[in-house]
Design an enzyme around this catalytic site. Structure first.
Site, short mmCIF file in Angstrom:
data_model
loop_
_atom_site.label_atom_id
_atom_site.label_comp_id
_atom_site.label_asym_id
_atom_site.label_seq_id
_atom_site.Cartn_x
_atom_site.Cartn_y
_atom_site.Cartn_z
N GLU A 183 0.80 -1.23 0.00
CA GLU A 183 0.00 0.00 0.00
C GLU A 183 0.83 1.27 0.00
OE1 GLU A 183 -2.92 -0.13 3.13
OE2 GLU A 183 -4.00 -1.78 2.21
N GLU B 130 -5.26 -8.60 0.83
CA GLU B 130 -5.87 -8.26 2.13
C GLU B 130 -7.35 -7.97 1.93
OE1 GLU B 130 -4.35 -4.98 4.47
OE2 GLU B 130 -2.27 -5.64 4.16
C1 FCB Z 1 -4.36 -2.09 5.61
C2 FCB Z 1 -2.94 -2.40 6.06
C3 FCB Z 1 -2.85 -3.49 7.10
C4 FCB Z 1 -3.98 -3.41 8.11
C5 FCB Z 1 -5.31 -3.28 7.42
C6 FCB Z 1 -6.49 -3.26 8.36
O1 FCB Z 1 -4.40 -0.80 5.11
O2 FCB Z 1 -2.16 -2.81 4.96
O3 FCB Z 1 -1.59 -3.41 7.69
O4 FCB Z 1 -3.75 -2.39 8.98
O5 FCB Z 1 -5.32 -2.13 6.62
#
Ligand code: FCB
Length: 458
Positions: A179, A361
């Site tokens: 990210e 994620e």
């Molecule tokens: C994302 C991050 C991860 C975690 C999630 C909830 O933005 O990459 O580390 O904090 O959110």
């Protein structure tokens, strides 16, 4: 609306779309959020160590000194994954654990920690997916300017070469950054992450240098890792204006360019999004876009919920970050639930970049407490994951090339500015005792993975 009602009323119509053969079901974590062992065995400080110790930065004054103490509980954590049945584990390497000052001297004890973890994963039939950078920049490099210094691209490529060299015999999946759109905006504009700078020229420089670092790291990994399968992990979320005025629509367009496009555009398409071209131009040198656009094998996509902006000419970027509408369905920590936004994002990203997508994620935050029953029935998380994996299937039916899905997260952990208050784990962590308790969602995921494995059998 409660997530449960949502699950009943707005269930995506996916039937049972076939997922590609070899679809990967995994879990994700990151180094600073779980490892602890902040000064164990020669680890150097990262920017998050200093930042989290500054008063007022993190909810409840929390920090990652101990976190889930995964540095000492890694074997147990791999066993938890094996029990759920995941095929892959995405984790990050703490750069200052393996290079305490970010450059030059290597910390063999830190490398041994990751080597043992990798071997245990392989023995357990779990493929390691390594992310090189999940925000814990060595403090020593920050002291030299961090991502604002163009040399940072070279520092990162050297670090990538070290990791490829040491682990490339056993690992083929590597991501450069997690990210970049988040840590640059939050760190160089909003002050929510280190280095909490608010110099807008630093922001644009950091964007460009992180992109250069990505390109250099891809080259370093290709040179070291046979059968390398490489990518970068991007946050991609629909951006909505809060109102319909021309100004709000433009504000949302700017946030979209920064959040969703500032990294994948140059890395994959070889150009910056139109709204950023002029701002980044002063920091660009001849040949930079070729250095950035190196061939990658997949698109890592992190997704939670839509985000919102409204116009504010007094702010450096002309917008303010806004909350979702009051009546939007939300998770227990208040993040909007919008599975169709996830589906549309997958379809759009697949069409735009033409790369296989791994959802690296996705997950839901809650506020559980372990009571005397010893059982955590995290129904809201189960509903969320159910809805979002159905939406993923729907995206596949609509032609999106999605090859894998990683739940964030294996464990409750240090959730950045929210500290330990927001829990994202399939497994509950009692931070006082380090006891792990699989939640109902862990059992749900285990059943899903087992059912998928049966379906995939000829
Ligand atoms: C994302 C991050 C991860 C975690 C999630 C909830 O933005 O990459 O580390 O904090 O959110």
């Amino acid at each position: 609306m409660e997530p449960r009602d949502l699950a009943q009323q707005d269930r995506p119509d996916s039937g049972h779309a076939e997922l590609p053969k070899d679809f990967v079901w995994g879990v994700s974590t990151s180094s600073y959020q779980i490892e602890g062992g902040a000064d164990a065995d020669g680890r150097g400080p990262s920017v998050w160590d200093g930042f989290s110790h500054q008063p007022g930065r993190i909810a409840n004054g929390d920090n990652g000194d101990v976190a889930c103490d995964h540095y000492h509980h890694w074997r147990e954590d791999v066993a938890l994954m094996r029990d759920i049945g995941v095929g892959a584990y995405r984790f990050s390497i703490a750069w200052p654990r393996v290079m305490p000052t970010g450059q030059g001297a290597v910390n063999e004890a830190g490398l041994r920690f990751y080597g043992r973890l990798i071997d245990e994963l392989l023995r357990s039939g779990i493929e390691p997916w390594i992310c090189l950078y999940h925000w814990d920049l060595p403090q020593a490099l920050q002291d030299r300017g961090g991502w604002v210094d163009r040399d940072s691209a070279g520092w990162f490529a050297d670090y990538a070469g070290l990791i490829g060299d040491r682990f490339g015999d056993r690992v083929r999946r590597f991501a450069t950054f997690n990210e970049p759109g988040v840590f640059t905006l939050f760190g160089y504009v909003f002050g929510w992450h280190p280095p909490a700078s608010n110099d807008i020229s630093h922001f644009y420089r950091a964007i460009h240098h992180v992109n250069l670092a990505h390109g250099g790291a891809i080259d370093a990994l290709r040179a070291k890792v046979r059968r390398a399968s490489l990518g970068c992990i991007h946050n991609v979320q629909p951006v909505h204006p809060v109102g319909q005025s021309r100004e709000d629509v433009a504000a949302a367009g700017m946030l979209d360019a920064i959040w969703n496009k500032a990294f994948p555009y140059p890395q994959i398409l070889g150009r910056y999004p139109g709204r950023l071209v002029a701002a980044i131009e002063p920091f660009q040198q001849a040949g930079d876009l070729e250095r950035i656009r190196r061939p990658v094998d997949w698109f890592g996509l992190n997704h939670y919920s839509p985000i919102y902006a409204s116009a504010d000419p007094k702010t450096p970027l002309g917008f303010v970050w806004r909350d979702a509408p009051a009546d939007a369905p939300r998770s227990p920590i208040g993040w909007q639930i919008d599975p169709s936004g996830f589906r549309d994002t997958l379809v759009e990203v697949s069409q735009r970049y033409g790369l296989p997508i791994y959802v690296t994620e996705n997950g839901a935050g809650t506020k559980e407490v372990l009571d005397a029953s010893g059982v955590i029935n995290d129904a809201a998380r189960v509903d969320f994951l159910d809805l979002y994996t159905l939406s993923l299937r729907e995206a596949v039916r609509r032609g999106a090339d999605v090859r894998g899905y990683f739940v964030w997260s294996l464990l409750d952990n240090f959730e950045w500015g929210a500290g330990y208050a927001n829990r994202f784990g399939l497994v509950y962590v009692d931070f006082a005792t380090q006891r792990r308790v699989p939640k109902e969602s862990a059992r749900w995921y285990k059943r899903l993975i087992a059912a998928e494995a049966r379906r995939a059998k000829p």
